[in-house]
Design a protein around this motif. Structure first.
Motif, mmCIF file in Angstrom:
data_model
loop_
_atom_site.group_PDB
_atom_site.id
_atom_site.type_symbol
_atom_site.label_atom_id
_atom_site.label_comp_id
_atom_site.label_asym_id
_atom_site.label_seq_id
_atom_site.Cartn_x
_atom_site.Cartn_y
_atom_site.Cartn_z
ATOM 1 N N PHE A 136 0.826 -1.205 0.000
ATOM 2 C CA PHE A 136 0.000 0.000 0.000
ATOM 3 C C PHE A 136 0.864 1.261 0.000
ATOM 4 O O PHE A 136 0.581 2.238 -0.700
ATOM 5 N N PHE A 137 1.947 1.256 0.795
ATOM 6 C CA PHE A 137 2.742 2.478 0.990
ATOM 7 C C PHE A 137 3.902 2.624 0.008
ATOM 8 O O PHE A 137 4.609 3.631 0.064
ATOM 9 N N VAL A 138 4.116 1.652 -0.894
ATOM 10 C CA VAL A 138 5.276 1.744 -1.769
ATOM 11 C C VAL A 138 5.205 2.979 -2.665
ATOM 12 O O VAL A 138 6.217 3.652 -2.920
ATOM 13 N N GLY A 139 4.020 3.316 -3.151
ATOM 14 C CA GLY A 139 3.864 4.521 -3.960
ATOM 15 C C GLY A 139 4.009 5.787 -3.138
ATOM 16 O O GLY A 139 4.533 6.804 -3.625
ATOM 17 N N ILE A 140 3.563 5.734 -1.875
ATOM 18 C CA ILE A 140 3.672 6.897 -0.986
ATOM 19 C C ILE A 140 5.135 7.228 -0.722
ATOM 20 O O ILE A 140 5.554 8.387 -0.798
ATOM 21 N N ARG A 141 5.932 6.201 -0.417
ATOM 22 C CA ARG A 141 7.348 6.449 -0.112
ATOM 23 C C ARG A 141 8.073 6.993 -1.334
ATOM 24 O O ARG A 141 8.919 7.888 -1.212
ATOM 25 N N SER A 142 7.746 6.479 -2.516
ATOM 26 C CA SER A 142 8.375 6.966 -3.738
ATOM 27 C C SER A 142 7.996 8.423 -4.004
ATOM 28 O O SER A 142 8.842 9.240 -4.388
ATOM 29 N N THR A 143 6.733 8.769 -3.775
ATOM 30 C CA THR A 143 6.267 10.135 -3.999
ATOM 31 C C THR A 143 7.000 11.125 -3.101
ATOM 32 O O THR A 143 7.445 12.192 -3.554
ATOM 33 N N PHE A 144 7.159 10.779 -1.824
ATOM 34 C CA PHE A 144 7.797 11.720 -0.898
ATOM 35 C C PHE A 144 9.309 11.781 -1.112
ATOM 36 O O PHE A 144 9.935 12.804 -0.831
ATOM 37 N N TYR A 145 9.891 10.708 -1.636
ATOM 38 C CA TYR A 145 11.296 10.771 -2.021
ATOM 39 C C TYR A 145 11.473 11.762 -3.184
ATOM 40 O O TYR A 145 12.415 12.559 -3.197
ATOM 41 N N ARG A 146 10.554 11.709 -4.140
ATOM 42 C CA ARG A 146 10.607 12.652 -5.264
ATOM 43 C C ARG A 146 10.360 14.086 -4.791
ATOM 44 O O ARG A 146 10.956 15.039 -5.296
ATOM 45 N N LEU A 147 9.462 14.249 -3.824
ATOM 46 C CA LEU A 147 9.232 15.589 -3.273
ATOM 47 C C LEU A 147 10.494 16.134 -2.612
ATOM 48 O O LEU A 147 10.761 17.342 -2.656
ATOM 49 N N ALA A 148 11.279 15.247 -2.008
ATOM 50 C CA ALA A 148 12.554 15.678 -1.427
ATOM 51 C C ALA A 148 13.495 16.180 -2.517
ATOM 52 O O ALA A 148 14.212 17.171 -2.329
#
Length: 429
Positions: A136-148
């Motif tokens: 469930f959270f794999v896309g969330i972690r990738s999104t916030f890494y890109r936001l960084a």
């Protein structure tokens, strides 16, 4: 205590992966822009900052000790404080003579602590969530890494550019790094409260030091004993040969005076174009690549992705020879290059996952990412010298030619026909 539930994951996963991305982008990209604005030559910038890939190359060597010593939660919190100290050290070293020596020392500290934080954070992700929650959270972690990445390459560079016009270059970058240091300290305080305490997060007591080293040796030996190893390792090292050199000189090219072949853009504009518009295009390319592979398979999209990753490097050839003054064309070409890179890089990551499959999957993937870092480090070290020798126009032509070895390896890769297609045995890590 039981593992966190999915609802609690929102407390720590977005912030953890945002923090994971920030130090990396500060070391790999923001340092290049800072040194360029502080007057270093392209040769020195590329050489010094490419060496900073080394911790990510060798991190598989010490990753077992993160398992053996203390908890991953402890490593995360301590490394965030160390990274905050490293960023503060860079800020304090900018006015010191010789500033290059001291700032590089703190960038090294930042790089090693960031690589260690990566090991602990990725391991904690698997401990702190159940399997369905990890998906469930794999896309969330990738999104916030890109936001960084957008924050570091974009907003922080734009902030530094805005401050440069008001208080000078050195002072502007000092304040920028102090702000980042405070952010990392706040993150450590936040995570000391928000991170769960999984029962299975602890030192691996069952393994002695000798057993640990035997395990490391076995995983390393089996990695290089796999069928097709020579071609696979060559692909890992050469697929991004052109991009490894381009990425070190893209920002200096945008900043350099037109008289020496650059585009003479302001720091703020570079932050907007390269760090914001470019990162959005990069993210969209990655999302598109992942979706298309699940519809067909990796082998089907391998050549289109390789072409998409490498041919848009011609955008910098056009920019260097034409030197357009209108921002719309510059923005469009940078977005095109980053979109293609994000799309093509998907094939690289999935090939690493495919090659890592087996009894030592985690260790083999870590070795693969280490080789990926080496493939960026070595060409990057020479890229500044080559650019100073050739000039921007011919350097970017050289970058395009460096994509040819990667193309030559594609027909030799052994990839199962259905690998990557949805419901055909591919699980996204």
């Amino acid at each position: 205590m039981e593992n966190t539930k999915q609802g609690n994951g929102w407390r720590w996963i977005p912030s953890l992966y945002f923090v994971q991305g920030l130090p990396y982008v500060m070391v790999m990209t923001v340092s290049v822009i800072m040194y360029k604005r502080l007057g270093l030559s392209n040769t020195d910038i590329a050489l010094y900052t490419s060496w900073l890939y080394l911790p990510w190359f060798i991190k598989p060597a010490w990753s077992p000790f993160v398992d053996l010593l203390r908890t991953k939660r402890w490593w995360i919190l301590v490394m965030q404080l160390v990274m905050g100290g490293g960023l503060a050290g860079v800020a304090l070293s900018i006015p010191v003579d010789p500033f290059v020596r001291y700032t590089l020392a703190f960038f090294w500290l930042l790089a090693f602590s960031s690589a260690t934080h990566d090991i602990a954070a990725d391991g904690f992700y698997m401990l702190g969530l159940k399997e369905d929650e990890q998906a469930f959270f794999v896309g969330i972690r990738s999104t916030f890494y890109r936001l960084a990445m957008m924050t570091g390459q974009g907003l922080l560079v734009m902030l530094a550019g805005w401050l440069e016009q008001r208080m000078g270059i050195a002072r502007a970058w000092q304040i920028t790094f102090v702000a980042m240091a405070l952010l990392l300290v706040v993150a450590a305080l936040w995570h000391s409260w928000s991170l769960p305490r999984p029962q299975n997060d602890g030192a691996t007591e069952a393994q002695t030091g000798a057993e640990l080293w035997r395990g490391v040796g076995a995983s390393l030996g089996s990695f290089f004993a796999k069928p097709g190893m020579k071609v696979a390792v060559a692909f890992m090292l050469l697929y991004r040969l052109g991009e490894a050199q381009l990425v070190k000189l893209a920002a200096p090219f945008l900043l350099d005076a037109r008289e020496v072949g650059g585009l003479a853009l302001s720091t703020e504009t570079v932050g907007l174009l390269y760090g914001t518009i470019g990162v959005v295009a990069l993210t969209l390319g990655g999302i598109l690549g992942g979706w298309l592979i699940t519809r067909k398979c990796l082998r089907y999209w391998l050549w289109p992705m390789a072409l998409a990753m490498n041919l848009p490097n011609l955008a910098y050839v056009v920019l260097a020879w034409w030197q357009p003054e209108g921002m719309s064309m510059v923005a469009a070409l940078i977005a095109l290059e980053q979109l293609g890179y994000g799309f093509g890089f998907t094939a690289y990551v999935l090939f690493l996952i495919h090659y890592a499959d087996g009894p030592y999957k985690t260790a083999h993937y870590a070795i693969g990412t280490g080789l990926m870092a080496l493939g960026m480090m070595l060409p990057g070290m020479a890229s500044g010298w080559l650019q100073d020798l050739l000039g921007y126009r011919f350097f970017f032509i050289w970058v395009v030619l460096c994509t040819l070895p990667g193309f030559a390896l594609l027909p030799q890769l052994k990839i199962p026909a259905h690998f990557g297609r949805k419901n055909q045995g591919f699980t996204k890590n």
